[in-house]
Motif scaffolding. Structure first.
Motif, PDB file in Angstrom:
ATOM      1  N   HIS A  20       0.827  -1.209   0.000  1.00  0.00           N
ATOM      2  CA  HIS A  20       0.000   0.000   0.000  1.00  0.00           C
ATOM      3  C   HIS A  20       0.865   1.264   0.000  1.00  0.00           C
ATOM      4  CE1 HIS A  20      -3.578   2.424   0.756  1.00  0.00           C
ATOM      5  NE2 HIS A  20      -2.907   3.041   1.718  1.00  0.00           N
ATOM      6  N   SER A  21       1.895   1.293   0.830  1.00  0.00           N
ATOM      7  CA  SER A  21       2.771   2.465   0.865  1.00  0.00           C
ATOM      8  C   SER A  21       3.541   2.607  -0.438  1.00  0.00           C
ATOM      9  CB  SER A  21       3.730   2.358   2.053  1.00  0.00           C
ATOM     10  OG  SER A  21       4.535   1.193   1.931  1.00  0.00           O
ATOM     11  N   TRP A  22       3.881   1.469  -1.083  1.00  0.00           N
ATOM     12  CA  TRP A  22       4.579   1.554  -2.372  1.00  0.00           C
ATOM     13  C   TRP A  22       3.679   2.139  -3.441  1.00  0.00           C
ATOM     14  CZ3 TRP A  22       4.270  -1.365  -7.114  1.00  0.00           C
ATOM     15  CH2 TRP A  22       5.340  -1.133  -7.988  1.00  0.00           C
ATOM     16  N   MET A  23       2.384   1.777  -3.424  1.00  0.00           N
ATOM     17  CA  MET A  23       1.456   2.345  -4.399  1.00  0.00           C
ATOM     18  C   MET A  23       1.243   3.842  -4.144  1.00  0.00           C
ATOM     19  SD  MET A  23       0.654   0.272  -6.763  1.00  0.00           S
ATOM     20  CE  MET A  23      -0.609   1.327  -7.459  1.00  0.00           C
ATOM     21  N   GLN A  24       1.357   4.283  -2.894  1.00  0.00           N
ATOM     22  CA  GLN A  24       1.299   5.721  -2.630  1.00  0.00           C
ATOM     23  C   GLN A  24       2.445   6.435  -3.345  1.00  0.00           C
ATOM     24  OE1 GLN A  24       0.777   5.207   1.883  1.00  0.00           O
ATOM     25  NE2 GLN A  24      -0.227   7.163   1.489  1.00  0.00           N
ATOM     26  N   ALA A  25       3.639   5.880  -3.257  1.00  0.00           N
ATOM     27  CA  ALA A  25       4.782   6.491  -3.932  1.00  0.00           C
ATOM     28  C   ALA A  25       4.606   6.462  -5.447  1.00  0.00           C
ATOM     29  CB  ALA A  25       6.068   5.767  -3.531  1.00  0.00           C
ATOM     30  N   VAL A  26       4.038   5.366  -5.983  1.00  0.00           N
ATOM     31  CA  VAL A  26       3.811   5.284  -7.428  1.00  0.00           C
ATOM     32  C   VAL A  26       2.833   6.363  -7.875  1.00  0.00           C
ATOM     33  CG1 VAL A  26       2.913   3.824  -9.279  1.00  0.00           C
ATOM     34  CG2 VAL A  26       4.392   2.826  -7.531  1.00  0.00           C
ATOM     35  N   HIS A  27       1.732   6.544  -7.134  1.00  0.00           N
ATOM     36  CA  HIS A  27       0.746   7.568  -7.502  1.00  0.00           C
ATOM     37  C   HIS A  27       1.357   8.976  -7.363  1.00  0.00           C
ATOM     38  CE1 HIS A  27      -3.035   5.465  -8.300  1.00  0.00           C
ATOM     39  NE2 HIS A  27      -2.655   4.557  -7.394  1.00  0.00           N
ATOM     40  N   TRP A  28       2.241   9.168  -6.381  1.00  0.00           N
ATOM     41  CA  TRP A  28       2.843  10.494  -6.228  1.00  0.00           C
ATOM     42  C   TRP A  28       3.767  10.813  -7.402  1.00  0.00           C
ATOM     43  CZ3 TRP A  28       7.937  12.149  -5.628  1.00  0.00           C
ATOM     44  CH2 TRP A  28       8.078  13.513  -5.300  1.00  0.00           C
ATOM     45  N   VAL A  29       4.581   9.833  -7.814  1.00  0.00           N
ATOM     46  CA  VAL A  29       5.464  10.051  -8.959  1.00  0.00           C
ATOM     47  C   VAL A  29       4.640  10.274 -10.224  1.00  0.00           C
ATOM     48  CG1 VAL A  29       7.265   9.000 -10.385  1.00  0.00           C
ATOM     49  CG2 VAL A  29       7.338   8.736  -7.907  1.00  0.00           C
ATOM     50  N   GLN A  55       0.082  -1.934 -10.055  1.00  0.00           N
ATOM     51  CA  GLN A  55      -0.894  -2.567  -9.165  1.00  0.00           C
ATOM     52  C   GLN A  55      -0.778  -4.087  -9.219  1.00  0.00           C
ATOM     53  OE1 GLN A  55      -4.805  -1.160  -9.830  1.00  0.00           O
ATOM     54  NE2 GLN A  55      -5.644  -2.084  -7.999  1.00  0.00           N
ATOM     55  N   GLU A  56      -0.535  -4.639 -10.417  1.00  0.00           N
ATOM     56  CA  GLU A  56      -0.332  -6.085 -10.520  1.00  0.00           C
ATOM     57  C   GLU A  56       0.958  -6.513  -9.804  1.00  0.00           C
ATOM     58  OE1 GLU A  56      -2.425  -8.210 -11.635  1.00  0.00           O
ATOM     59  OE2 GLU A  56      -3.876  -6.768 -12.408  1.00  0.00           O
ATOM     60  N   ILE A  57       1.993  -5.677  -9.879  1.00  0.00           N
ATOM     61  CA  ILE A  57       3.254  -6.004  -9.200  1.00  0.00           C
ATOM     62  C   ILE A  57       3.081  -5.942  -7.688  1.00  0.00           C
ATOM     63  CG2 ILE A  57       5.618  -5.194  -8.836  1.00  0.00           C
ATOM     64  CD1 ILE A  57       5.670  -4.298 -11.731  1.00  0.00           C
ATOM     65  N   SER A  58       2.279  -4.990  -7.201  1.00  0.00           N
ATOM     66  CA  SER A  58       2.081  -4.872  -5.751  1.00  0.00           C
ATOM     67  C   SER A  58       1.325  -6.053  -5.173  1.00  0.00           C
ATOM     68  CB  SER A  58       1.328  -3.572  -5.448  1.00  0.00           C
ATOM     69  OG  SER A  58       0.002  -3.628  -5.965  1.00  0.00           O
ATOM     70  N   ALA A  59       0.558  -6.748  -5.997  1.00  0.00           N
ATOM     71  CA  ALA A  59      -0.212  -7.896  -5.496  1.00  0.00           C
ATOM     72  C   ALA A  59       0.610  -9.168  -5.419  1.00  0.00           C
ATOM     73  CB  ALA A  59      -1.435  -8.133  -6.389  1.00  0.00           C
ATOM     74  N   LEU A  60       1.833  -9.170  -5.946  1.00  0.00           N
ATOM     75  CA  LEU A  60       2.670 -10.366  -5.935  1.00  0.00           C
ATOM     76  C   LEU A  60       3.324 -10.554  -4.570  1.00  0.00           C
ATOM     77  CD1 LEU A  60       4.446  -9.990  -9.394  1.00  0.00           C
ATOM     78  CD2 LEU A  60       2.483 -11.416  -8.848  1.00  0.00           C
ATOM     79  N   LEU A 149      -0.855  12.915   1.945  1.00  0.00           N
ATOM     80  CA  LEU A 149      -0.687  11.473   2.175  1.00  0.00           C
ATOM     81  C   LEU A 149      -2.025  10.760   2.243  1.00  0.00           C
ATOM     82  CD1 LEU A 149       2.232  11.440   4.791  1.00  0.00           C
ATOM     83  CD2 LEU A 149       2.323  10.648   2.422  1.00  0.00           C
ATOM     84  N   GLY A 150      -3.048  11.436   2.827  1.00  0.00           N
ATOM     85  CA  GLY A 150      -4.379  10.827   2.865  1.00  0.00           C
ATOM     86  C   GLY A 150      -4.957  10.654   1.478  1.00  0.00           C
ATOM     87  N   LYS A 151      -4.765  11.652   0.601  1.00  0.00           N
ATOM     88  CA  LYS A 151      -5.267  11.525  -0.769  1.00  0.00           C
ATOM     89  C   LYS A 151      -4.536  10.412  -1.517  1.00  0.00           C
ATOM     90  CE  LYS A 151      -6.600  16.389  -1.190  1.00  0.00           C
ATOM     91  NZ  LYS A 151      -6.399  17.667  -1.940  1.00  0.00           N
ATOM     92  N   LEU A 152      -3.231  10.337  -1.293  1.00  0.00           N
ATOM     93  CA  LEU A 152      -2.479   9.253  -1.940  1.00  0.00           C
ATOM     94  C   LEU A 152      -2.910   7.879  -1.427  1.00  0.00           C
ATOM     95  CD1 LEU A 152       1.112  10.808  -1.967  1.00  0.00           C
ATOM     96  CD2 LEU A 152      -0.455  10.558  -3.903  1.00  0.00           C
ATOM     97  N   LYS A 155      -6.036   6.924  -3.293  1.00  0.00           N
ATOM     98  CA  LYS A 155      -5.720   6.486  -4.650  1.00  0.00           C
ATOM     99  C   LYS A 155      -5.094   5.095  -4.659  1.00  0.00           C
ATOM    100  CE  LYS A 155      -4.995  11.067  -6.687  1.00  0.00           C
ATOM    101  NZ  LYS A 155      -4.017  11.945  -7.388  1.00  0.00           N
ATOM    102  N   ALA A 156      -4.243   4.832  -3.669  1.00  0.00           N
ATOM    103  CA  ALA A 156      -3.608   3.516  -3.612  1.00  0.00           C
ATOM    104  C   ALA A 156      -4.607   2.412  -3.293  1.00  0.00           C
ATOM    105  CB  ALA A 156      -2.484   3.525  -2.580  1.00  0.00           C
ATOM    106  N   ALA A 157      -5.670   2.753  -2.561  1.00  0.00           N
ATOM    107  CA  ALA A 157      -6.675   1.742  -2.213  1.00  0.00           C
ATOM    108  C   ALA A 157      -7.600   1.434  -3.378  1.00  0.00           C
ATOM    109  CB  ALA A 157      -7.493   2.208  -1.011  1.00  0.00           C
ATOM    110  N   ARG A 158      -7.763   2.392  -4.323  1.00  0.00           N
ATOM    111  CA  ARG A 158      -8.628   2.157  -5.465  1.00  0.00           C
ATOM    112  C   ARG A 158      -7.913   1.291  -6.490  1.00  0.00           C
ATOM    113  NH1 ARG A 158      -9.974   7.791  -5.334  1.00  0.00           N
ATOM    114  NH2 ARG A 158      -8.558   8.062  -7.129  1.00  0.00           N
ATOM    115  N   LYS A 159      -8.711   0.532  -7.197  1.00  0.00           N
ATOM    116  CA  LYS A 159      -8.153  -0.298  -8.253  1.00  0.00           C
ATOM    117  C   LYS A 159      -8.091   0.519  -9.532  1.00  0.00           C
ATOM    118  CE  LYS A 159      -8.547  -4.746 -10.583  1.00  0.00           C
ATOM    119  NZ  LYS A 159      -9.298  -6.006 -10.707  1.00  0.00           N
ATOM    120  N   THR A 160      -6.944   0.601 -10.112  1.00  0.00           N
ATOM    121  CA  THR A 160      -6.746   1.393 -11.317  1.00  0.00           C
ATOM    122  C   THR A 160      -7.242   0.619 -12.529  1.00  0.00           C
ATOM    123  OG1 THR A 160      -4.786   2.383 -10.324  1.00  0.00           O
ATOM    124  CG2 THR A 160      -5.036   2.618 -12.708  1.00  0.00           C
ATOM    125  N   ARG A 161      -8.021   1.296 -13.343  1.00  0.00           N
ATOM    126  CA  ARG A 161      -8.539   0.695 -14.570  1.00  0.00           C
ATOM    127  C   ARG A 161      -8.012   1.491 -15.761  1.00  0.00           C
ATOM    128  NH1 ARG A 161     -12.612  -2.915 -13.532  1.00  0.00           N
ATOM    129  NH2 ARG A 161     -13.506  -2.824 -11.441  1.00  0.00           N
TER     130      ARG A 161
END
Length: 426
Positions: A20-29, A55-60, A149-152, A155-161
């Motif tokens: 989850h924290s890694w996806m926050q960094a991905v969305h920020w970049v 997102q697929e990599i974070s689920a591994l 950080l809350g907004k990120l 975004k990290a909790a939502r599934k990206t389509r």
């Protein structure tokens, strides 16, 4: 991040604590736009496809994503997956733990990555860390950056389509009244609504009704096979309850060759059916028809003729058995055995062989051993059974000598009487 810093032992970032924290960094970049690809091929910046791959990599559980796996999950080409993995590495979000290998004669090995958070993310959001090197851990964040950080986190909790690809519109001019640039002489620019008098209901039936050209449905080869299998299961008695798809598969070559169900049954039943019944009908059908799909129509007709004659003969034997006169068996050995049996019955039924003690006994007065001995004597001398029937009745005789012995004795007596009646007089 240069290529030399894309390894675990050379990176300046830290290993993420969770996906989850890694996806926050991905969305920020992705949202900050600080990364721009220096290459001439591939996307210039991160997009929705990058987020979907991340997102697929974070689920591994083990960060070892295969190119084909990510392409199949995100529905993009393998070349696009390589482009976006390169962007994640150059942004400091992925580093090599071990690089994949391609050895001739052996299976290709996928690269093993570590999900990392770059130092620029910690600096921009005021995240305080403790520890050294890649093992640093966050211990707090600046208060002014917590809303971001809350907004990120959301975004990290939502599934990206991924957005659907837009189909380019044809270059031809649209023939619509609102189209700009169409010819002024077109009749489309003078459209009008019909008057109310023209909106009345018309006739109930159309003067030119549609004609349906659809005829009976034509089955293809597979449909004919299933139809043939279902007809076989319904028609052949010992195939009742069998699986129609399995029987259709067994009879597929016969259906393609134009066989009929009657021909299949005649060939399969040319060998006598087992007396204990059929336990696996489809297996026996396949065994009896093995290698016979290439039989000619003449051979199949011969099998059908023999099968019909054998069934008709069996029906005549069972139907006329009770009405036809008993001529006896044709075999000399069988006749000799019957004569010996009848001679033994006559000898036992002779008056001189009657037992001396003719007084009937009550069953309650007999012991178990006495009953057994009397039944053994009755098997040797059937006249004891007739004597018990004459003196105490058939119910007493059946209780004493069992129904089986009494029925056998009466049947032999009936056969003997019938034989004497039908014997020719010389």
């Amino acid at each position: 991040m240069p290529t030399t810093h894309q390894w675990l032992h050379t990176t300046t970032g830290r290993i993420t604590t969770c996906a989850h924290s890694w996806m926050q960094a991905v969305h920020w970049v992705h949202g900050s736009g600080i990364y721009t690809s220096p290459h001439t091929d591939g996307p210039r910046a991160m997009n929705d496809t990058t987020l979907a791959i991340a997102q697929e990599i974070s689920a591994l559980k083990e960060c070892r994503p295969g190119i084909a796996y990510l392409a199949r999950k995100t529905k993009v080409s393998e070349r696009s997956v390589k482009y976006h993995l390169r962007m994640l590495r150059e942004a400091g979000l992925l580093v090599y733990r071990s690089k994949g290998t391609r050895v001739r004669g052996e299976g290709n090995q996928a690269s093993v990555y570590e999900r990392t958070i770059p130092t620029v993310f910690d600096t921009a959001l005021g995240i305080r860390t403790t520890g050294e090197g890649v093992q640093r851990r966050p211990v707090g964040a600046a208060p002014e950056h917590r809303p971001l950080l809350g907004k990120l986190a959301k975004k990290a909790a939502r599934k990206t389509r991924r957005r659907p690809r837009r189909t380019p519109v044809s270059g031809r001019t649209r023939c619509t009244p609102m189209q700009v640039g169409t010819s002024g002489t077109s009749s489309a620019d003078r459209t009008y609504s019909p008057p109310e008098s023209k909106l009345a209901s018309g006739p109930s039936k159309s003067p030119t009704p549609k004609k349906s050209n659809r005829g009976p449905r034509t089955l293809n080869k597979v449909g004919r096979r299933y139809q043939f299998g279902k007809e076989a299961v319904t028609t052949i008695p010992w195939l009742h309850g069998a699986s129609v798809p399995r029987v259709s598969w067994v009879l597929k070559d016969f259906s393609d060759a134009g066989w009929t169900v009657r021909e299949v049954q005649a060939v399969a039943e040319s060998i006598p059916m087992p007396a204990h019944g059929v336990r696996r009908p489809s297996g026996m059908l396949a065994d009896r028809l093995r290698g016979k799909a290439g039989m000619t129509a003449t051979m199949r007709a011969g099998y059908v003729t023999m099968w019909e004659e054998s069934r008709a003969a069996a029906k005549d034997r069972h139907t006329g058995f009770d009405d036809a006169p008993v001529a006896g068996p044709r075999s000399l050995a069988a006749r000799r055995a019957i004569d010996e049996a009848f001679a033994a019955i006559r000898e036992h039924l002779a008056p001189g062989n009657a037992p001396v003690d003719e007084s009937p006994l009550a069953l309650e007065d007999l012991t178990k051993q006495q009953v057994v001995d009397m039944r053994v004597d009755a098997m040797k001398n059937p006249s004891l059974i007739f004597l018990a029937i004459e003196m105490r009745g058939e119910v007493y005789a059946r209780r004493l000598y069992t129904n089986r012995l009494v029925d056998q004795t009466l049947a032999l007596e009936a056969i003997n009487a019938r034989r004497d009646t039908l014997a020719p007089a010389f």
